[in-house]
Each structure stands twice: as structure tokens, then as C-alpha cells.
Design a protein around this motif. Structure first.
Motif, PDB file in Angstrom:
ATOM      1  N   HIS A 185       0.828  -1.213   0.000  1.00  0.00           N
ATOM      2  CA  HIS A 185       0.000   0.000   0.000  1.00  0.00           C
ATOM      3  C   HIS A 185       0.862   1.263   0.000  1.00  0.00           C
ATOM      4  O   HIS A 185       0.563   2.229  -0.698  1.00  0.00           O
ATOM      5  N   SER A 186       1.931   1.256   0.798  1.00  0.00           N
ATOM      6  CA  SER A 186       2.816   2.428   0.819  1.00  0.00           C
ATOM      7  C   SER A 186       3.513   2.606  -0.524  1.00  0.00           C
ATOM      8  O   SER A 186       3.713   3.730  -1.000  1.00  0.00           O
ATOM      9  N   LYS A 187       3.884   1.479  -1.171  1.00  0.00           N
ATOM     10  CA  LYS A 187       4.504   1.575  -2.499  1.00  0.00           C
ATOM     11  C   LYS A 187       3.519   2.135  -3.515  1.00  0.00           C
ATOM     12  O   LYS A 187       3.890   2.939  -4.376  1.00  0.00           O
ATOM     13  N   ASP A 188       2.252   1.718  -3.412  1.00  0.00           N
ATOM     14  CA  ASP A 188       1.231   2.224  -4.334  1.00  0.00           C
ATOM     15  C   ASP A 188       1.065   3.734  -4.190  1.00  0.00           C
ATOM     16  O   ASP A 188       0.913   4.451  -5.188  1.00  0.00           O
ATOM     17  N   ILE A 189       1.103   4.216  -2.956  1.00  0.00           N
ATOM     18  CA  ILE A 189       0.971   5.659  -2.723  1.00  0.00           C
ATOM     19  C   ILE A 189       2.145   6.401  -3.348  1.00  0.00           C
ATOM     20  O   ILE A 189       1.972   7.442  -3.994  1.00  0.00           O
ATOM     21  N   MET A 190       3.355   5.849  -3.186  1.00  0.00           N
ATOM     22  CA  MET A 190       4.530   6.501  -3.759  1.00  0.00           C
ATOM     23  C   MET A 190       4.469   6.507  -5.287  1.00  0.00           C
ATOM     24  O   MET A 190       4.850   7.501  -5.924  1.00  0.00           O
TER      25      MET A 190
ATOM     26  N   LEU B 256       2.017   9.223  -6.344  1.00  0.00           N
ATOM     27  CA  LEU B 256       2.633  10.556  -6.239  1.00  0.00           C
ATOM     28  C   LEU B 256       3.650  10.784  -7.344  1.00  0.00           C
ATOM     29  O   LEU B 256       3.728  11.874  -7.923  1.00  0.00           O
ATOM     30  N   SER B 257       4.430   9.747  -7.645  1.00  0.00           N
ATOM     31  CA  SER B 257       5.421   9.859  -8.718  1.00  0.00           C
ATOM     32  C   SER B 257       4.747  10.113 -10.057  1.00  0.00           C
ATOM     33  O   SER B 257       5.207  10.946 -10.856  1.00  0.00           O
ATOM     34  N   ARG B 258       3.627   9.425 -10.288  1.00  0.00           N
ATOM     35  CA  ARG B 258       2.895   9.598 -11.543  1.00  0.00           C
ATOM     36  C   ARG B 258       2.313  11.008 -11.629  1.00  0.00           C
ATOM     37  O   ARG B 258       2.366  11.651 -12.689  1.00  0.00           O
TER      38      ARG B 258
END
Length: 592
Positions: free
Chosen positions: A308-313, A316-318
Motif C-alpha cells: 500500500h505504501s509503495k502504491d501511494i509513492m 505521487l510519482s505519476r
């Protein structure tokens, strides 16, 4: 490389990105005036039996599918700096002119049937993605009026986001049903006729398979075209499920499995899933500016909480990439592909207010010929369906060939032969420039006695990556094995002395190695357990100067009890040896 009991099978995934109407996520949406759509990628999966290294005598199979933006005139305004800018239809197209151009291209390239899997949302509080669904349905309905019924465009709408949120529905099960029906309609390519065993024991699913059957094998006719809004996350998962279904048929056609079915949590499917995730990450980086946000594990609902934390990052990157760096990337793509050609006396690339006219040629000059609104396909396409027009030997296709005449004094160089040297003896393993993922090395468990078949269902903790993975899991497993073991009879003084001599050299061994001498005392009675615990703490404090009051678990104390026994027995013979023995054992246990 997929090893099936030592038989090498190479699984290759190739993505061919269209060089027409290419660009970044929010700057290239929909289609241009010639029917070329944004983010169009043709994905081909190839299966090759490497036990026979010959192109003419070898066995190989292939399956092709396509992704691309919704073929309409639409865009999103990014000047508002919103995460999801509103979708706007730029031009009214009542006769589906741009969609007709796009599907005409697909009929020429792939034949029929053309199957559309539309994954955009259909029910929303505020109209957003549904605008595209409604327009696409209207366009396909209009175009199908004039096509013969057997070659009509097949439209499959499925709101994937809605099913993902539902706790009662399994997304991948529903996708698997869609995939089965799609592969049965299109078929796949294989360069050999049906094996004798499938003729003796025919499978029901195999007999229903479509495509074009020839004497030398099978041909794929038609293609699946998958789209969501971005053609990234949802599309990649849907393509994986269709590819997994096609892979089962490909393996069956080469005589490698007895039924055209593949289950999750097998080495073969894990290898295939990793291939598709790398494929999706690369396409997402090019078009969206970040890796995939939602993966196959997300839709299976088995993703770890760290995901989930990777998905959030990634989200944000996108967002950052779309807001600040996409314009420069778009300029680079236009220059690299030759869409913009610098000319003296004209504005530079970075001085242009927009690149709209570079990708839409009808803005500079109107076409003299107008296409028919009813006969919207190219002449000759319907005559050869379901085979693709581009691959048929006919007079029109011969005219497309160009013959270049060389001067007799000029040296003719074949670049392909110069670079690849096809007449030179070479090995595939030596010429392959990347380290290939191997199902046996990277996915199969290393435990003795496990079935080595890549089609055996395994638990997630049995995979090769988790077994070889982190050190703490391995140590924890060893400790559990120790505490579960039963105790041997009390050792004699000779055995203890020999064990101390043998163990003095084990300091260099791996901490996870299981030793019979470290077997703990088996405690059966609760009263005895408490008594032993108190004796261990007191004796180690008095005799060896080690305080064990901070040891949390009874399992640890039983291990300590065994080593204290060894130390006390040794103490009667040699104080120095006893001190070394107990200190060494206690250090080992503390490390464990």
C-alpha cells in the motif's frame, strides 16, 4: 526459461509500441485524424521448445493481443492541476469516422473477429469515465450495421473497478471466463499439427478452439483489444489473465501438459506473472511516468501491507511526472520519432504553443477524397476475412513492395547478416544478452522431496524466493525445529567431552545449521518445567556468571538447560574446558 523435468521451454514476451500518435499520458489521449490511437501496444507471447534448436524443425507457438486508448476525439485538460482532470469530447463524430479508420486498420492487420474489452467505469456519481463508454458503444453499434454478422466487432464492457471493490466478487475468476471465450474465438499460432495424444484423448475445450487450421498447424485470426482510461493498471491485469489462458493452450498444443488449464501459485504462472509485471512497469514508465500502481496481487487481494505504501509513492510519482516533466518528454518523443523536423527560419520545438498540428495532418490540408460513411473499410478487406488483409498474397500487397536496384560497382551489404551472422555456429545461451529468469532456480523450492514440476500448486511460503529469502525466516525455522525435537538420554562424560571438542570448530558454520547436540530437553510436566527454569537461571548466574532473567520464552530456557547440563558435566573434569564449552554454547544460542 521454464524447465519441465529438464526439458527447456523459453517463454518470451515482446511489446511493440506504435510510433504513431506517441506521447505521454495526459498530452496524448484518444485518436488522431488518421485513426492512430495513443498508447497503442501490440503484445506477443512466444513459447519455444528449446530441446530442438532449429527454426525449421523446432516447435513454437505465439499469441498476440493489443492495448490502446479509446478511439475517439477526447482529451483531458491538465492546466487545472487536478489528479483526475475532467474528460472532454473535442469533436462530435456522429458517423464514427475516427473509430472506422482505427478498426479498418485492425481488420487489415489482424483479421476478424476484433474483440473489444472495455474496462472503464460504467456507474459513477459524477460522469467521468462513463462518457467514453457511452460514445464507444454508439460508435461500435453504428459500424456493425454495415459489417457481415460473422465478422462483426465484438464489444465486451466490464466495470473492473466496481468488481474490485465488491467483497462478494472475485475479479480474476470473472476475467478468466472472459479470457476463455476470447481465446476460443481468436485461436493462436502454432507451427505443428495437433499431437497424436490429443487426437486419441481429445479435450472438450480444444475441440471448441477457433482460429484458422492449416495442414502445418494453426493461425490466429482476429485479436483482443483491451482498454481502460490510461491502458496501464487494469489493462495489464486483464492482458495477463488472457495471456495465462492462452499459455495453457500453447503448452497443450506442444504436448507439455495433458489439459489446457493452468492454476495460480504454480512455478509456471509465477514466472509468467513476473514477466507481465515487468512488461506493465516498462509501458507504464514510458506513458504514465511511474511503475504500475495496481498489480495482479492487488486484484487477487493477497498483496502484503507494505504494498500500500509503495502504491501511494507510485501514485505521487505519476502525478509529479504528469504535472511537471511530461511536456519535456513529449518534445523529446516528437523530435526522436521525426514528427517535428527542425527547419531554418521556422520556430524551434520549444517555442511551439502546441503539437496538435504535428499529429493531425488534416489541420494543414484538407483531404480531397471523402470516405464512405457506410462502406468504411478498405476495398478487398472483407473478401479475405477472417485472415488479415496485410498477410494475404494479392496484387494490392505486391504493389507495396519496393525493389531497390544497386549499381554493379557498389558493394551490397546485408545489415542483418553482418550483425547476427546466421551462418556462424552459435549457442542461444551465449548470444542472449540478459540473464534469463529460470523457473527452477528462481521459483522452485529447494526442499528435498518436493515435486519438481512447474505445474504443481505450492503455498506462497514454499516458493524458491521465500525459502532462499531473508535470513531471519531461516533462523526462525531452525529454532522451531530445535524446540519441537525430543530430548536424547543424558550424555555420558565421554560423550560430553567429545562433543565439546567437536563443537569448538563449529563457530565458522552457518548459524542456521541444525546440530543434534543442540537438542533441547523435552518438558512434559508444568511443575517440572518451572523447577528446571529456576535451576537454570540460578546455576548459570552462580557458576558461569551469565544472568538469564531477561530470557522471554520457555523454549529458549529449555535450550539453555541443555547447554548448562553439558557445562556442569564438563566442569567436573576440566574447569578451563568447561568454561570454554559453556561460553561457546551460550554464545551460539544467544546468536540464534
Amino acid at each position: 526459461e521454464l524447465l519441465i523435468y529438464g526439458r527447456p521451454i523459453y517463454v518470451t514476451l515482446i511489446a511493440r509500441r506504435s510510433s504513431k500518435f506517441a506521447g505521454t499520458r495526459f498530452l496524448k489521449r484518444g485518436a488522431n485524424c488518421e485513426g492512430d490511437v495513443a498508447n497503442e501496444v501490440e503484445t506477443e507471447q512466444i513459447l519455444y521448445d528449446a530441446s530442438v534448436m532449429s527454426f525449421s524443425a523446432g516447435s513454437y507457438s505465439s499469441y498476440v493481443q493489443v492495448r490502446g486508448s479509446v478511439p475517439l476525439y477526447w482529451s483531458q485538460d491538465i492546466s487545472t492541476m487536478m489528479p483526475k482532470p475532467p474528460i472532454t469530447l473535442d469533436q462530435a463524430d456522429p458517423f464514427a469516422h475516427v473509430a472506422a479508420l482505427h478498426f479498418d486498420q485492425m481488420l487489415q492487420r489482424f483479421g476478424s473477429p476484433i474483440i473489444i474489452l472495455n474496462l472503464v467505469k460504467e456507474r459513477e456519481k459524477r460522469k467521468h469515465e462513463r462518457i467514453l463508454s457511452e460514445e464507444l458503444v454508439a460508435a461500435v453499434t453504428y459500424l456493425n450495421q454495415f459489417l457481415p454478422p460473422e465478422h462483426a466487432i465484438i464489444y465486451i464492457p466490464w466495470d473492473m473497478a466496481k468488481y474490485t471493490k465488491s467483497k462478494l466478487c472475485n475479479v480474476l475468476d470473472r476475467l478468466n471466463v472472459i479470457a476463455e471465450s476470447v481465446v476460443k474465438k481468436t485461436g493462436f499460432f502454432v507451427n505443428r499439427p495437433d499431437s497424436y495424444c490429443s487426437i486419441l484423448r481429445p479435450d472438450e475445450k480444444w475441440n471448441e478452439l477457433g482460429g484458422y487450421v492449416v495442414s502445418t498447424g494453426r493461425l490466429q485470426t482476429g485479436v483482443l483489444r483491451t482498454n481502460c482510461v490510461d491502458c496501464l493498471d487494469r489493462t495489464n491485469t486483464a492482458q495477463f489473465m488472457v495471456g495465462k489462458c492462452a499459455l495453457a493452450y500453447q503448452l497443450y498444443s506442444l504436448g507439455l501438459i495433458d489439459k489446457p488449464n493452468l492454476q495460480f501459485d504454480t512455478d509456471a504462472v509465477r514466472l509468467f506473472e513476473e514477466l507481465y509485471e515487468d512488461h506493465g512497469d516498462t509501458l507504464s514508465l514510458q506513458y504514465g511516468g511511474s511503475q504500475l500502481v495496481h498489480r495482479v496481487k492487488t486484484y487477487r487481494k493477497i498483496a502484503p501491507w507494505t504494498q500500500h505504501s509503495k502504491d501511494i509513492m507510485q501514485t505521487l510519482s505519476r502525478y509529479y511526472s504528469n504535472a511537471f516533466s511530461d511536456a519535456d518528454r513529449q518534445d523529446s518523443i516528437n523530435l526522436f520519432l521525426g514528427v517535428f523536423k527542425p527547419t531554418e527560419g521556422k520556430p524551434h520545438l520549444w517555442e511551439l504553443p502546441t503539437d496538435f498540428y504535428l499529429h493531425h495532418r488534416n489541420t494543414l490540408s484538407l483531404s480531397q477524397t471523402r470516405r464512405s460513411y457506410t462502406y468504411w473499410w478498405t476495398t478487398g478487406v472483407l473478401k479475405h476475412l477472417p485472415l488479415p488483409f496485410d498477410e494475404v498474397t494479392c496484387a494490392e500487397n505486391r504493389r507495396k513492395l519496393t525493389v531497390k536496384k544497386f549499381h554493379k560497382y557498389e558493394e551490397e551489404i546485408d545489415i542483418h547478416n553482418e550483425f547476427f551472422r546466421p551462418y556462424e555456429l552459435s549457442s542461444f545461451d551465449e548470444t542472449f544478452c540478459l540473464a534469463m529468469t529460470n523457473s527452477t532456480r528462481d521459483f522452485m523450492p529447494k526442499n528435498v522431496g518436493i515435486d519438481p514440476s512447474p505445474f504443481t500448486v505450492r503455498k506462497p511460503d514454499e516458493t524458491g524466493k521465500s525459502v532462499l529469502g531473508n535470513k531471519s525466516n531461516r533462523e526462525e525455522t531452525v529454532l522451531q525445529r530445535k524446540t519441537a525435537a525430543s530430548a536424547p538420554p543424558p550424555p555420558s562424560e565421554e560423550a560430553v567431552s567429545s562433543s565439546s571438542e567437536d563443537d569448538s570448530g563449529t563457530d565458522k558454520e552457518d548459524e542456521g545449521a541444525v546440530s543434534q547436540r543442540s537438542t533441547p530437553v523435552k518438558v512434559t510436566d508444568t511443575g517440572d518445567n518451572t523447577k528446571i527454569t529456576e535451576n537454570v537461571v540460578q546455576s548459570t548466574k552462580d557458576v558461569y556468571g551469565v544472568n538469564l532473567s531477561d530470557v522471554p520464552s520457555e523454549a529458549d530456557l529449555t535450550i539453555y538447560a541443555r547447554f548448562v547440563q553439558l557445562g556442569q558435566s564438563q566442569h567436573k573434569q576440566d574447569k578451563n574446558s568447561q568454561q570454554f564449552c559453556s561460553k561457546h554454547h551460550l554464545d551460539r544460542v544467544i546468536n540464534l
